[in-house]
Structures are given as C-alpha cells and as structure tokens.
Design a protein around this motif. Structure first.
Motif, short mmCIF file in Angstrom:
data_model
loop_
_atom_site.label_atom_id
_atom_site.label_comp_id
_atom_site.label_asym_id
_atom_site.label_seq_id
_atom_site.Cartn_x
_atom_site.Cartn_y
_atom_site.Cartn_z
N ILE A 73 0.85 -1.19 0.00
CA ILE A 73 0.00 0.00 0.00
C ILE A 73 0.89 1.24 0.00
O ILE A 73 1.81 1.37 0.81
CB ILE A 73 -0.92 0.00 1.24
N ASP A 106 -0.38 4.52 -0.12
CA ASP A 106 -0.99 5.65 0.57
C ASP A 106 -2.42 5.24 0.94
O ASP A 106 -3.00 4.38 0.30
CB ASP A 106 -1.04 6.86 -0.38
N ARG A 107 -2.95 5.87 1.97
CA ARG A 107 -4.30 5.50 2.36
C ARG A 107 -4.93 6.65 3.13
O ARG A 107 -4.29 7.28 3.96
CB ARG A 107 -4.27 4.24 3.23
N THR A 140 -9.11 8.43 4.44
CA THR A 140 -10.56 8.29 4.47
C THR A 140 -11.18 9.63 4.14
O THR A 140 -10.85 10.65 4.75
CB THR A 140 -11.04 7.82 5.84
N ARG A 182 -15.07 1.05 0.14
CA ARG A 182 -13.62 0.87 0.02
C ARG A 182 -13.21 0.91 -1.44
O ARG A 182 -13.70 0.11 -2.25
CB ARG A 182 -13.22 -0.46 0.66
N VAL A 210 -9.93 0.96 -4.10
CA VAL A 210 -8.49 0.79 -4.30
C VAL A 210 -8.17 1.34 -5.68
O VAL A 210 -8.92 1.13 -6.64
CB VAL A 210 -8.06 -0.69 -4.16
N ASP A 228 -13.06 4.86 2.06
CA ASP A 228 -11.72 4.41 2.47
C ASP A 228 -10.92 4.25 1.19
O ASP A 228 -11.20 3.36 0.38
CB ASP A 228 -11.87 3.08 3.22
N TYR A 229 -9.91 5.14 1.00
CA TYR A 229 -9.24 5.22 -0.30
C TYR A 229 -7.81 4.70 -0.18
O TYR A 229 -7.00 5.23 0.60
CB TYR A 229 -9.26 6.67 -0.77
N THR A 230 -7.51 3.63 -0.92
CA THR A 230 -6.18 3.03 -0.87
C THR A 230 -5.49 3.21 -2.20
O THR A 230 -6.08 2.94 -3.25
CB THR A 230 -6.30 1.52 -0.57
N ALA A 237 -2.32 2.16 -4.64
CA ALA A 237 -1.28 1.14 -4.85
C ALA A 237 -0.91 1.13 -6.32
O ALA A 237 -1.60 1.72 -7.16
CB ALA A 237 -1.80 -0.23 -4.42
N TYR A 267 -12.93 -5.13 -1.92
CA TYR A 267 -13.05 -3.71 -2.25
C TYR A 267 -14.38 -3.49 -2.96
O TYR A 267 -14.95 -4.41 -3.54
CB TYR A 267 -11.88 -3.25 -3.13
#
Lengths: 459, 338
Positions: free
Chosen positions: B23, B25-26, B28, B39, B41, B66-68, B70, B86
C-alpha cells in the motif's frame, strides 16, 4: 315438407379445422427447424472463429535456440471480441507441460480423434465453447505435441439465439395466421357449389321437377344424378296420381249417373208400393255412393293440389257468385232458397280450383242440411286483413260439443244420420283453408242454423 | 505522486502470490463515524481523487470512502490473487482491468449513465472508462530554440538523427520492464505502426534514459537533464508548475490514448453504492489533471482522427501472455539497449 334435416357436423368447419391443425403442426415444425438451423449456424460460426484463433496462436509458435517461443498475434483475441463482448480463456501446453494462459481450462473429453476438436463445458461458473488444436514441434531430437485451446463464453450466442428464436416464433405465427386465412377461403370456395345447388333447388316452384342442369363438381355428380332420378320418379308418380284422379272421377261418376237415371225411369214404371220403396232405396244408395266417390276424389285432388300449391290472384267474389250459380239447380231441386247476402270485392292469392271446391262443399252442405223449404245464405266480407266467406243455413246446426271433430276424415255430426253424406266435406274445406294460411270456423247462428266462416289472408 | 509504481509487474503475471500487497498511501474521505464505508483501491493518488469525490460525498452525508493507493500490479495482486474485499477498483492499467473482468472477478452494472457511454468506454457493462489520457512527447523549449519542434514521430526521428551530439543521453522514455503503463503504451505503439521500432532504435542509439514514471521524466525535462521525453502522460505535463519550460506535443501521426477505468469487483459488499460512484465518475466533466470523457482538457488540441484510443476488450489480454511479453520485451531490449 318442412321437416328439419338432422344435422351432424359441417363440411366447411371440418375443412377449416383440419387445415388449421395441419397449419399448426407445420408452424410448430417450422419454428423448431428454423431454431435448430440457427443454433447450428451460430455454433458453427463460433467454432470457426475459435478455431481460427487457436490456429493463429499455434502458427505463431516457433523454435528458437532450442526453445519454444510463441508470439501471440493481437488478432487472435481481438477477433473474438468483434462479435460480442464475450469472456475468453486460453491455454497453451506442450506435452505434459503447461506453458501459458489458464492452466485449469478443461481439456477435450475422451480421446481426441483429430487435431481440431470442439467441445462445450463449464468453466469458472459459465458455459463455454472450446476449440482445441495441436501440432507436433521438434526441439532438437525430441518431438512434442503443442496444444492450443481457446474458449469463449456463450452470452452473445445465447442472445443471438433468443433473438432468432423470437423471429422464428413470429415466422411460425404469421405462417399459421396466413394459413388460417387461406383455410377459411378454401373451405368457403369448396362448399360454394353445394350452397349453389341447395339454393337453386330451394328456389324452384312446387311443380318444377326438371333435372338439375347447371354444371357441378365431379364429387357432387352422384348426388345430383340421384337427385335428378329421384325427381324424375316423383314427377312420374305425380303425373300418374293426377291422371288417376281424373280417370277415376270420370269412370266412377258417369256409370253411376247412368244407373241413377235408369233407376228413376224404373221408379216411374213400377206400381207396387213395396217395389217402389225398394227402388227409392236403391236411388238413395246410388246417390250416397256417387257423392262419396265424388268427395273422395275431390279430397284426393285437394290434397294433391294443396301439396303443390300454385298461387295466383283470385277474385273471391267472382268465385262465390259462380259457385252459387252452379249450385242453383241443386238448391231448386231441394226447394232450398240459395241466396247471396252481400259480396265485398276481395282479391287473394291462391288456387282458384281449390277455393271453388271448398265453397262448393260448404254450399253443398248448407243445401243438404237445410230444412225443406229452407234457405242458405252466403256472404263475403272483409275483416281485419282477411276475406271471410260466411255461409248460414236454417238446418239443425252442428252438435254443440264434439264440433271440432267434424273436420276429421269421415266423421259426421250425430244429428244428421238421415242425410246422405261422406263426412269428407269439412275436411276438404279445412285442408284448403290451411293450404292458403286461412282458417275455418264453424258454429251455430243465433237462430239455430249452422254458420260457417271460411277466411283467407289477403297476401 | 506516482502514477505507476516500479514493480515486478511482469513477474507477478507469471506467478508471485508470495509477494505482499504494497500500500502506497491511504486515507478516508468523509465523516469518521459514517454508517457506510465504501472501500476504493486505486492507482490514482489522493490529490487526484479528492476533488472528484467531494461532490459525491456531499450528496451522501452518511458515507465515508476508504481510499487506498497502490501500483497497478499491486492492485491486481490484491483483487485478482488475494481476493481482498473492495467496492471499486480504479486503475490506469487497462489490460489488467480487462483481465479482472474477463476472469469473472467483476460485477455487471447498468444504469442510464453507463448505457450512455460510447461503446469504446464500456466493456461487458463491467469495465467503465471515465478519463482519456494521451501519451505525448514532451520537449524542452530551451533545446529547441533553433530547431523546429517535431509534430510527429517521423519528425522526431529526423531531428534526433540530424543532431546526435545534442541528444545523446538526453532522451527518455518508459522502461517497459518496470512500468505497466509504459508497456501498454509501447505495445499499442508497436501495434499501430512500424515507426515505433525505428524510433526505439534511434533512441537506443542515443542511449536513452529509462524511467518508471511520467512525473520523473517531466521533472528531468524541467531540470534540463532531458531534452525529449517520449510517451509521457499529457495530463501530468499539462499541470506541471514549470509549464513554460517545455512543450507538449500530441503526435499528429497517431496519439495513443489511455482510458482510466473503474470496475466493481465481485467482492464488493456494497455494489449499489459503488455503482452510483461509477455513475458519478463517468459523468465528471471538470478539467484538471485528467481529461474526463465529456471535458476537453489536454485533448482539446488534438484532431479526433489522429486519436488512437486503446481498445478495451480481449485483445489487451494478448500482451499479458507470458510468451508475448517475453518476446516483446526482448525485441524492445534489443532495440533500446544497444
């Protein structure tokens, strides 16, 4: 004559039903045939493109520096995406070794007979069609089988098939509808000659017994020829009856008249009282049989003519006057005053011979049953759309109760045993009235004598 | 800000389940105590996503995202191999997104918005494009003081051939072995025209520098280390702070256009809401870094006829094949590493 035929089924309906059943069977057949052909074609075209894809991958394989290299052509997969957005899977293997793609893609079921095989199976939760092809490659001294399988999901094909299925359904349904229309027309045109024949026979007059001459279809020829021969026989039998009646009248009446004349002459010559009585008895018997025979023949004639009633305009007043004149001699003989009370002009449709016969019987009765020195009176009035002939006398009248039965054949009133009569007179009158849609009413007038009303409708 | 991260992307495609999902960066978006959390990604960084998602969250006050972030290969690993849950996958790697859908890992979604999409922006009602981002040539204005700025690959080849001393070691492009997007651009270029291989050979002859990311190339152009950067995401260049230092060229022979796509994975626990986010994405029109479907952005200057949108569909799977990848990379290496 008016008896209702017993009807069972209808040719037209049976034709329509049979044709419709045939059409329905054909329509269903058509639907399934179109569908199965479409399925086959869709399957074939998918197989072709899958096979082309697999072969193009196989052809891109080559051995370089003792190693297999496969340069997948872009078109190998993009061609599969042209028809529909299907998922694709592939697998490349050599011998027992999996080389690339989806390792779990199922291989062909059973032993493969040829290099190109097609099979349907289930993969990753979906129905797929797989084309598998192979060839031998030699790497150095070793020869191995290089196998390429390409699979595609069937969503698009299913969609195409369901569209074709709808089209096939529409084709089948419109075929059925067209045939239904056609069947109705066919059935109608097939039964047309029958209707035409029935109409032409029904349109005929009662005396028209000519054979049917209009052309008919061959299937109806036996019916028409039977009908013609039947009518021919009927015609013959009618002619014979008519001739017989006329002949019989002549042959019976003439000798009886001769015998009666002789008997009267004899009576004048005979002097002895008992002999005179015997001769009178004889004359009376002759009268009776002459009258009976006459009435029976009249009755036969009336029945015959009433069965084949031919109507023509009849001047009822003229007939009444004529009949009264004809019976004048008889009434004078009996000292009965036969008079006409009043004649309103009336023209009806009917058979003048029958009407005259009926009138003669009525007047004959009136004269016969009048007292000596009595009277009989006839009048013609118009009443509520009918022409009514009223005949009155001053005889004993009808017996009060069983009056109705007098119109039966050979039935006579109980109070007239002393008078010569056959019992057919009122029967004849009644039959004539019925044949003309008229009516016969009889009863006693207030003065006690008989009063008979014979009515005819104007039209 | 890394669009496509350095990774052993090709190795992943072969077999690498042991590698962890990295990951980058992450964050909310939205309230902390929201009832529902969606969620997402994505390969796009937070700065890109924040302005897009704000109006969506304003319309759904009880929702948080919730933002991931990658790399595309890590996104693939997370969704395809590890099956992490996700609700939405956003990626610039069209081939990998296509593979997710093809392998049955995407949910179908239909709405008036997705049905209104042009054919090239929707595959199987599962992959939805919401930006179109061209591969451009970025040239240093300082270097082209006296020279004509090339308008297409042909002119680029000529100018490099005629001035080898000036450009030696100062041209850059993606390292297709490291960058999934670079590989996608290179394979599509090669598919479009043989000119690509001549260009690669000329760049190889000038000892081209190889990069992982568009932003690094642009930075080097601004700093003067690079004079020419080939196949740079135009939207990144357009929004660079030192815009005067370089010129963005949309090649007139053909401009490869990447479509950023979103899919709703099978693991989504809230597919309806994810679908509404898709509707929101495909109806964006604001121009910023990204060129949305309805906006003009960097594509405004290009002629439609020279645009070559990378086609969504099974054709993209060809370059994911192990053998195809190996043979393409080896050909590329022999051209560019001389």
């Amino acid at each position: 004559m008016n008896s209702q035929p017993s009807v069972h089924g209808s040719i037209q309906r049976r034709l329509v039903v049979l044709l419709l059943i045939g059409a329905a069977v054909l329509a269903v057949l058509l639907y399934f045939v179109v569908q199965s052909i479409a399925r086959q074609i869709a399957q074939e075209s998918q197989d072709n493109i899958l096979s082309a894809s697999a072969i193009s991958i196989l052809d891109s394989a080559s051995v370089q520096n003792g190693e297999i290299t496969i340069d997948l052509p872009y078109a190998a997969f993009s061609m599969l995406g042209t028809v529909a957005d299907e998922r694709i899977y592939y697998s490349i293997s050599m011998g027992e070794d999996f080389l690339s793609g989806y390792e779990d893609l199922p291989g062909p079921p059973g032993s493969r007979g040829s290099d190109n095989v097609f099979y349907s199976t289930h993969f990753r939760g979906e129905d797929v069609r797989i084309a598998s092809t192979r060839r031998i490659v030699s790497i150095g001294p070793v020869s191995q089988v290089l196998e390429v399988s390409v699979a595609q999901t069937l969503d698009g094909q299913r969609e195409t098939l369901s569209r074709i299925s709808r089209i096939a359904l529409a084709v089948g349904a419109s075929f059925f509808l067209l045939t239904a229309l056609f069947a109705t027309i066919v059935a109608r045109s097939t039964t047309k000659p029958l209707h035409r024949l029935a109409e032409s026979v029904a349109r005929r007059g009662p005396k028209d017994l000519r054979p049917v001459a209009a052309p008919v279809p061959s299937e109806m020829a036996p019916l028409v020829s039977s009908l013609n021969s039947f009518m021919d026989r009927l015609q013959n039998s009618l002619v014979q009856s008519e001739e017989f009646i006329a002949e019989a009248a002549h042959r019976v009446r003439t000798p009886l008249a001769v015998v009666r004349t002789r008997a009267e002459i004899t009576l004048r010559r005979v002097e002895k009282a008992e002999n005179r009585a015997a001769v009178r008895e004889m004359i009376r018997a002759i009268d009776e049989s002459s009258r009976s025979a006459g009435q029976m023949l009249d009755h036969a004639m009336v029945t015959f003519r009433a069965d084949h009633l031919v109507k023509e305009p009849v001047d009822l007043a003229a007939i009444v006057k004529d009949t009264v004149e004809r019976l004048q001699p008889l009434s004078e003989l009996r000292d009965v005053d036969l008079r006409v009370a009043g004649l309103e002009p009336a023209e009806i449709q009917g058979d003048p011979i029958l009407i005259q016969n009926a009138l003669r019987n009525l007047l004959d009765n009136a004269i016969k049953y009048s007292k000596t020195d009595g009277w009989a009176e006839v009048s013609l009035v118009r009443d509520a759309g009918r022409a009514v002939v009223i005949v009155k006398d001053n005889g004993p009248g009808f017996p009060p109760d069983p009056a109705k039965r007098l119109v039966g054949r050979y039935s006579r009133g109980e109070n007239v045993t002393g008078t010569v009569g056959s019992g057919l007179g009122l029967t004849i009158v009644d039959e004539v009235a019925r044949a003309h849609n008229g009516a016969l009413h009889y009863g006693n007038s207030e003065e006690g004598g008989a009063c008979v009303k014979l009515s005819f409708p104007f039209s | 800000m890394r669009e496509v991260v350095v990774s052993l992307f090709m190795m992943l495609m072969a077999s690498a389940p042991a590698l962890a999902f990295v990951i980058e960066d992450r964050t909310t978006f939205g309230p902390n105590n929201a009832d529902t959390v969606l969620r997402v990604v994505s390969t796009a960084d937070i700065a890109f996503f924040a302005p897009i998602v704000r109006p969506f969250l304003d319309g759904n006050p009880n929702l948080a995202i919730d933002y991931t972030v990658a790399s595309s290969s890590d996104v693939m690993r997370a969704v395809h191999d590890q099956g992490l849950a996700y609700d939405l996958v956003i990626s610039s790697a069209m081939d990998l997104q296509t593979k997710l859908a093809n392998d049955g890992l995407a949910l179908s979604y239909r709405s008036p918005s997705t049905l209104a999409l042009p054919d090239w922006a929707n595959w199987r009602d599962q992959v939805f494009a919401f930006t179109q981002e061209p591969a451009t040539i970025v040239v240093s204005n300082a270097a082209f003081d006296e020279l004509d700025i090339p308008r297409n690959r042909q002119e680029l080849i000529s100018v490099m051939r005629e001035n080898p001393e000036r450009f030696r070691g100062r041209v850059g492009t993606y390292d297709v072995r490291q960058s999934g997007l670079g590989y996608l651009f290179a394979t599509q270029d090669a598919r479009a025209s043989e000119t690509y291989w001549r260009l690669a050979e000329v760049m190889g002859g000038l000892r081209a520098k190889l990069y992982c990311c568009s932003s690094d190339m642009i930075n080097d152009v601004v700093s003067g280390d690079l004079l020419i950067a080939y196949n740079v995401l135009g939207s990144y260049a357009l929004n660079h702070d030192d815009e005067d230092a370089f010129t963005i060229v949309l090649p007139s022979d053909f401009t490869t256009v990447m479509l950023r796509t979103a899919i709703i994975p099978l693991t989504s626990e809230n597919p309806d809401l994810a679908g509404r986010l898709v509707d929101h994405l495909v109806s964006q029109s604001g121009s910023g870094k990204m060129n949305f479907l309805t906006g003009t952005g960097v594509l405004g200057a290009a002629k439609e006829i020279s645009l070559r949108r990378i086609q969504l569909g099974p054709g993209l799977l060809v370059y994911l094949d192990r053998f195809k990848n190996r043979s393409f990379v080896s050909e590329w290496e022999s051209a560019i590493l001389q």
